[in-house]
Design a protein around this motif. Structure first.
Motif, PDB file in Angstrom:
ATOM      1  N   THR A 193       6.232 -48.070  64.810  1.00  0.00           N
ATOM      2  CA  THR A 193       5.005 -48.368  64.086  1.00  0.00           C
ATOM      3  C   THR A 193       4.631 -47.193  63.182  1.00  0.00           C
ATOM      4  N   ALA A 194       4.455 -47.466  61.911  1.00  0.00           N
ATOM      5  CA  ALA A 194       4.150 -46.400  60.949  1.00  0.00           C
ATOM      6  C   ALA A 194       2.726 -45.894  61.146  1.00  0.00           C
ATOM      7  N   LYS A 195       2.568 -44.580  61.095  1.00  0.00           N
ATOM      8  CA  LYS A 195       1.245 -43.984  61.193  1.00  0.00           C
ATOM      9  C   LYS A 195       0.577 -44.001  59.826  1.00  0.00           C
ATOM     10  N   PRO A 196      -0.752 -44.109  59.784  1.00  0.00           N
ATOM     11  CA  PRO A 196      -1.431 -44.058  58.492  1.00  0.00           C
ATOM     12  C   PRO A 196      -1.266 -42.683  57.865  1.00  0.00           C
ATOM     13  N   PRO A 197      -1.245 -42.586  56.539  1.00  0.00           N
ATOM     14  CA  PRO A 197      -1.067 -41.283  55.886  1.00  0.00           C
ATOM     15  C   PRO A 197      -2.214 -40.333  56.186  1.00  0.00           C
ATOM     16  N   LEU A 198      -1.897 -39.033  56.202  1.00  0.00           N
ATOM     17  CA  LEU A 198      -2.929 -38.016  56.425  1.00  0.00           C
ATOM     18  C   LEU A 198      -3.778 -37.806  55.174  1.00  0.00           C
ATOM     19  N   ALA A 199      -3.139 -37.997  54.016  1.00  0.00           N
ATOM     20  CA  ALA A 199      -3.868 -37.788  52.757  1.00  0.00           C
ATOM     21  C   ALA A 199      -3.164 -38.527  51.625  1.00  0.00           C
ATOM     22  N   ASP A 200      -3.952 -38.956  50.656  1.00  0.00           N
ATOM     23  CA  ASP A 200      -3.420 -39.585  49.451  1.00  0.00           C
ATOM     24  C   ASP A 200      -3.690 -38.633  48.293  1.00  0.00           C
ATOM     25  N   LEU A 201      -2.612 -38.100  47.692  1.00  0.00           N
ATOM     26  CA  LEU A 201      -2.757 -37.081  46.656  1.00  0.00           C
ATOM     27  C   LEU A 201      -2.810 -37.649  45.242  1.00  0.00           C
ATOM     28  N   GLY A 202      -2.705 -38.982  45.149  1.00  0.00           N
ATOM     29  CA  GLY A 202      -2.724 -39.589  43.821  1.00  0.00           C
ATOM     30  C   GLY A 202      -1.329 -39.990  43.386  1.00  0.00           C
ATOM     31  N   ASN A 203      -1.189 -40.382  42.140  1.00  0.00           N
ATOM     32  CA  ASN A 203       0.084 -40.873  41.629  1.00  0.00           C
ATOM     33  C   ASN A 203       0.878 -39.779  40.905  1.00  0.00           C
ATOM     34  N   HIS A 204       2.200 -39.880  40.984  1.00  0.00           N
ATOM     35  CA  HIS A 204       3.077 -38.957  40.280  1.00  0.00           C
ATOM     36  C   HIS A 204       2.916 -39.189  38.774  1.00  0.00           C
ATOM     37  N   PRO A 205       2.765 -38.122  37.965  1.00  0.00           N
ATOM     38  CA  PRO A 205       2.482 -38.293  36.531  1.00  0.00           C
ATOM     39  C   PRO A 205       3.589 -38.999  35.747  1.00  0.00           C
ATOM     40  N   GLU A 206       4.817 -38.945  36.240  1.00  0.00           N
ATOM     41  CA  GLU A 206       5.917 -39.582  35.507  1.00  0.00           C
ATOM     42  C   GLU A 206       6.295 -40.948  36.060  1.00  0.00           C
ATOM     43  N   SER A 207       6.464 -41.029  37.375  1.00  0.00           N
ATOM     44  CA  SER A 207       6.904 -42.304  37.952  1.00  0.00           C
ATOM     45  C   SER A 207       5.742 -43.243  38.241  1.00  0.00           C
ATOM     46  N   GLY A 208       4.536 -42.676  38.406  1.00  0.00           N
ATOM     47  CA  GLY A 208       3.388 -43.505  38.738  1.00  0.00           C
ATOM     48  C   GLY A 208       3.311 -43.876  40.201  1.00  0.00           C
ATOM     49  N   LYS A 209       4.290 -43.432  40.998  1.00  0.00           N
ATOM     50  CA  LYS A 209       4.290 -43.766  42.418  1.00  0.00           C
ATOM     51  C   LYS A 209       3.313 -42.884  43.185  1.00  0.00           C
ATOM     52  N   ALA A 210       2.742 -43.464  44.239  1.00  0.00           N
ATOM     53  CA  ALA A 210       1.757 -42.732  45.046  1.00  0.00           C
ATOM     54  C   ALA A 210       2.416 -41.585  45.802  1.00  0.00           C
ATOM     55  N   ILE A 211       1.732 -40.453  45.877  1.00  0.00           N
ATOM     56  CA  ILE A 211       2.181 -39.302  46.660  1.00  0.00           C
ATOM     57  C   ILE A 211       1.250 -39.173  47.857  1.00  0.00           C
ATOM     58  N   ILE A 212       1.818 -39.275  49.065  1.00  0.00           N
ATOM     59  CA  ILE A 212       0.999 -39.204  50.274  1.00  0.00           C
ATOM     60  C   ILE A 212       1.568 -38.170  51.239  1.00  0.00           C
ATOM     61  N   VAL A 213       0.709 -37.684  52.133  1.00  0.00           N
ATOM     62  CA  VAL A 213       1.110 -36.766  53.191  1.00  0.00           C
ATOM     63  C   VAL A 213       1.163 -37.566  54.488  1.00  0.00           C
ATOM     64  N   LYS A 214       2.310 -37.490  55.183  1.00  0.00           N
ATOM     65  CA  LYS A 214       2.466 -38.256  56.409  1.00  0.00           C
ATOM     66  C   LYS A 214       2.734 -37.339  57.596  1.00  0.00           C
ATOM     67  N   ASP A 215       2.362 -37.825  58.773  1.00  0.00           N
ATOM     68  CA  ASP A 215       2.602 -37.090  60.016  1.00  0.00           C
ATOM     69  C   ASP A 215       3.864 -37.649  60.658  1.00  0.00           C
ATOM     70  N   GLY A 216       4.942 -36.869  60.607  1.00  0.00           N
ATOM     71  CA  GLY A 216       6.232 -37.348  61.104  1.00  0.00           C
ATOM     72  C   GLY A 216       6.636 -36.725  62.417  1.00  0.00           C
ATOM     73  N   ARG A 217       7.795 -37.074  62.891  1.00  0.00           N
ATOM     74  CA  ARG A 217       8.297 -36.600  64.173  1.00  0.00           C
ATOM     75  C   ARG A 217       8.429 -35.078  64.223  1.00  0.00           C
ATOM     76  N   PHE A 218       8.736 -34.455  63.077  1.00  0.00           N
ATOM     77  CA  PHE A 218       8.914 -33.014  63.029  1.00  0.00           C
ATOM     78  C   PHE A 218       7.782 -32.319  62.277  1.00  0.00           C
ATOM     79  N   GLY A 219       6.632 -32.989  62.168  1.00  0.00           N
ATOM     80  CA  GLY A 219       5.469 -32.366  61.524  1.00  0.00           C
ATOM     81  C   GLY A 219       5.099 -33.052  60.228  1.00  0.00           C
ATOM     82  N   ALA A 220       4.118 -32.515  59.533  1.00  0.00           N
ATOM     83  CA  ALA A 220       3.615 -33.114  58.305  1.00  0.00           C
ATOM     84  C   ALA A 220       4.599 -32.892  57.146  1.00  0.00           C
TER      85      ALA A 220
END
Length: 220
Positions: A193-220
């Motif tokens: 089960t995916a954990k919710p992101p720790l933070a949403d940093l906005g979209n990448h200026p070139e690709s437009g894709k969202a940049i998020i911070v996630k809490d993973g098995r080995f840390g953020a």
């Protein structure tokens, strides 16, 4: 050896403190009266974060004898906390004069919220109480709370098959009761089960894709 060594400074006796990389990860080393003294570097700490002062703390923590916390009530053996290859842990020292056996001494790793320098006897006894029997389900299957490689969980054996559920927090190992455990088992087992992101940093200026911070098995 020289290429794979990083000198981070000198201690109060003007001895070079060096970071080296070994088979089991990075470690500190210095020469003490002609003999190498080594200390483990905690996971997540990088060489550029180290100073001679912080290194001194790790050298103290890595003493071979460990720090005595008190006696284990069941046997009278002394409980010590040590800093090992895979992180801090507690272990029991055999009683003086006790016959040698092939049985390994009882040990337990510290939980994430515990600190090796402030660990108390009470904390150690909690760790040694694991796995803890929570109770039995309606079919008489014993439910235990355990701390595993990937975190805390409860487990029972149903028709010779292990049935387990993840616990939300480490403190639940000591607090969960039978009713709460049965409620967890009543829920479907979740895998990946995916954990919710720790933070949403906005979209990448070139690709437009969202940049998020996630809490993973080995840390953020």
């Amino acid at each position: 050896r020289d290429i794979n060594s990083i000198v981070i400074g000198q201690d109060d006796k003007e001895r070079d403190v060096v970071v080296r990389v070994g088979r089991y990860g990075a470690y500190l080393e210095r020469d003490v009266d002609g003999e190498p003294q080594r200390a483990n570097i905690p996971e997540g700490v990088t060489p550029d974060e180290l100073t001679p002062a912080s290194a001194e703390e790790y050298f103290e923590r890595s003493g071979e004898d460990g720090r005595e916390l008190g006696a284990y009530p069941q046997t009278g053996e002394t409980i010590v906390v040590k800093d090992g290859r895979f992180g801090p842990y507690i272990t029991l020292l055999p009683l003086e004069g006790a016959p040698e056996t092939e049985e390994k001494p009882k040990t337990a790793s510290l939980l994430k919220y515990m600190n090796i320098t402030t660990l108390t006897l009470e904390d150690a006894l909690l760790l040694l109480s694991l796995p803890r029997e929570v109770g039995k389900d309606e079919n008489g299957n014993v439910i235990t709370a355990q701390n595993g490689r990937y975190g805390p969980y409860i487990s029972r054996k149903v028709e010779e098959k292990n049935d387990s559920r993840t616990l939300p927090e480490e403190k639940d190992l000591f607090e969960i009761n039978l009713e709460q455990a049965l409620e967890l088992f009543a829920q479907p087992r979740r895998r990946g089960t995916a954990k919710p992101p720790l933070a949403d940093l906005g979209n990448h200026p070139e690709s437009g894709k969202a940049i998020i911070v996630k809490d993973g098995r080995f840390g953020a």
